[in-house]
Design a protein around this motif. Structure first.
Motif, short mmCIF file in Angstrom:
data_model
loop_
_atom_site.label_atom_id
_atom_site.label_comp_id
_atom_site.label_asym_id
_atom_site.label_seq_id
_atom_site.Cartn_x
_atom_site.Cartn_y
_atom_site.Cartn_z
N GLY A 53 0.55 -1.05 -0.02
CA GLY A 53 0.03 -0.39 0.22
C GLY A 53 0.47 1.11 0.27
N THR A 54 2.30 1.21 0.82
CA THR A 54 2.42 2.28 0.76
C THR A 54 3.31 2.64 -0.04
OG1 THR A 54 2.90 1.92 3.32
CG2 THR A 54 4.40 3.12 1.93
N LEU A 55 4.15 1.59 -0.79
CA LEU A 55 4.55 1.81 -2.44
C LEU A 55 3.77 2.31 -3.04
CD1 LEU A 55 6.71 -1.03 -2.37
CD2 LEU A 55 7.80 1.11 -2.14
N ALA A 56 2.10 1.83 -3.37
CA ALA A 56 1.85 2.28 -4.31
C ALA A 56 1.78 4.38 -4.01
CB ALA A 56 0.01 1.48 -4.16
N ASP A 57 1.14 4.12 -2.71
CA ASP A 57 0.52 5.60 -2.30
C ASP A 57 1.65 6.98 -3.61
OD1 ASP A 57 -1.44 5.95 -1.55
OD2 ASP A 57 -1.34 5.79 0.52
N LEU A 58 3.02 6.02 -3.04
CA LEU A 58 4.45 6.80 -3.08
C LEU A 58 4.53 7.09 -4.54
CD1 LEU A 58 6.76 5.36 -0.57
CD2 LEU A 58 5.74 7.94 -0.53
N THR A 59 4.00 5.99 -5.57
CA THR A 59 4.61 6.12 -6.53
C THR A 59 3.43 6.64 -7.45
OG1 THR A 59 3.55 4.21 -7.03
CG2 THR A 59 6.56 4.03 -6.61
N MET A 60 2.03 6.84 -6.86
CA MET A 60 0.87 7.02 -7.61
C MET A 60 0.28 8.42 -6.99
SD MET A 60 -2.01 4.42 -7.08
CE MET A 60 -3.13 5.15 -7.77
N GLY A 61 1.26 9.46 -6.19
CA GLY A 61 1.20 10.59 -6.59
C GLY A 61 0.54 11.04 -5.23
N TYR A 62 0.43 9.91 -3.95
CA TYR A 62 -0.44 9.88 -2.79
C TYR A 62 0.24 9.55 -2.11
CZ TYR A 62 -4.96 9.39 -5.56
OH TYR A 62 -6.33 9.31 -6.45
N ALA A 63 2.03 10.54 -1.66
CA ALA A 63 2.89 10.76 -1.09
C ALA A 63 1.93 11.18 0.88
CB ALA A 63 3.80 10.85 -1.85
N MET A 64 1.24 12.07 0.44
CA MET A 64 0.83 12.34 1.82
C MET A 64 -0.08 11.56 2.97
SD MET A 64 -1.09 13.20 -0.89
CE MET A 64 -2.83 13.99 -1.86
N PHE A 65 -0.16 11.09 1.57
CA PHE A 65 -0.90 9.55 2.59
C PHE A 65 -0.25 8.12 3.02
CE2 PHE A 65 -5.23 11.38 0.36
CZ PHE A 65 -6.09 11.28 2.03
N ALA A 66 0.86 8.09 2.19
CA ALA A 66 1.56 7.33 2.67
C ALA A 66 1.83 6.89 4.31
CB ALA A 66 2.71 7.49 2.42
N PRO A 67 2.11 7.85 5.43
CA PRO A 67 2.47 7.36 6.60
C PRO A 67 0.44 7.10 7.41
CG PRO A 67 3.25 9.50 6.36
CD PRO A 67 1.90 9.72 5.29
N TRP A 68 -0.32 7.20 6.03
CA TRP A 68 -1.71 7.57 7.11
C TRP A 68 -1.85 4.91 6.43
CZ3 TRP A 68 -3.46 9.66 10.63
CH2 TRP A 68 -3.02 10.78 10.58
N THR A 69 -1.85 5.67 5.58
CA THR A 69 -1.62 4.35 4.11
C THR A 69 -0.85 2.81 5.23
OG1 THR A 69 -1.80 4.82 2.18
CG2 THR A 69 -1.02 2.74 2.37
N MET A 70 0.85 3.63 5.78
CA MET A 70 1.38 2.46 6.74
C MET A 70 0.25 2.42 7.89
SD MET A 70 4.48 4.07 6.55
CE MET A 70 5.55 2.95 7.45
N LEU A 71 -0.39 2.99 8.70
CA LEU A 71 -1.14 2.72 9.60
C LEU A 71 -2.17 2.03 9.54
CD1 LEU A 71 -1.91 2.91 12.89
CD2 LEU A 71 -2.89 5.22 12.25
N ALA A 72 -3.07 2.09 8.08
CA ALA A 72 -4.18 1.33 8.13
C ALA A 72 -4.15 0.09 7.21
CB ALA A 72 -5.18 2.80 7.06
#
Length: 170
Positions: free
Chosen positions: A67-86
């Motif tokens: 999930g986090t790698l997807a956020d980082l590569t898709m332009g949703y980096a601001m969600f990466a910490p929350w994705t790690m938690l979720a």
């Protein structure tokens, strides 16, 4: 009986394989939410399956990596910490509940739904911080559909996979 090292290598390979599959299912099967605050994807399906097949810690690693790698590569980096938690908490909780109830015939299948609750709740503060409190009304229902829908699919796919004893190393 297999050596502990061999089992560890097999588990690590399983985590790597499923984390890569989670990334692919997240990044390449993504459908953006209305308003741009997130996206539907099928990565949670792989995360929940990994937690049920491999265990809670392994499932957590799969969810965090994919999930986090997807956020980082898709332009949703601001969600990466929350994705790690979720994704991490969703998979960890699902795996713990599943393995605590593994000897219960049907009740064990509540596990991915218990995990889904954590997956939905983890994004609520992210929406408030990033988009404002009103965004909860727009985004949380989409998260519910995604997490609980993937939990249903995970149970449906787990049942035949468990019969062929895929990812069982002991």
């Amino acid at each position: 009986m297999k050596s502990d090292t061999k089992v560890l290598i097999q588990k690590m390979s399983g985590v790597a394989l499923l984390a890569a599959l989670s990334y692919v299912f997240t990044a390449f099967l993504a459908i953006p939410y209305a308003g741009g605050a997130g996206y539907f994807n099928f990565g949670d399906l792989v995360n929940l399956l990994g937690a049920m097949l491999l265990g809670p810690i392994e499932g957590m690693c799969i969810g965090i990596l994919g999930g986090t790698l997807a956020d980082l590569t898709m332009g949703y980096a601001m969600f990466a910490p929350w994705t790690m938690l979720a994704k991490g908490s969703m998979s960890l909780v699902a795996g713990i509940v599943f393995h605590l109830l593994k000897n219960k015939k049907y009740i064990k299948y509540i596990a991915p739904f218990a995990g889904a609750v954590f997956g939905v709740l983890a994004y609520v503060p992210a929406y408030i911080i990033i988009y404002g409190a009103e965004s909860i009304i727009a985004s949380t229902p989409f998260d519910c559909v995604q997490c609980f829908g993937r939990a249903i699919l995970a149970v449906g796919i787990y049942i035949p996979l468990s019969k062929i004893k895929i990812f069982q190393y002991k």
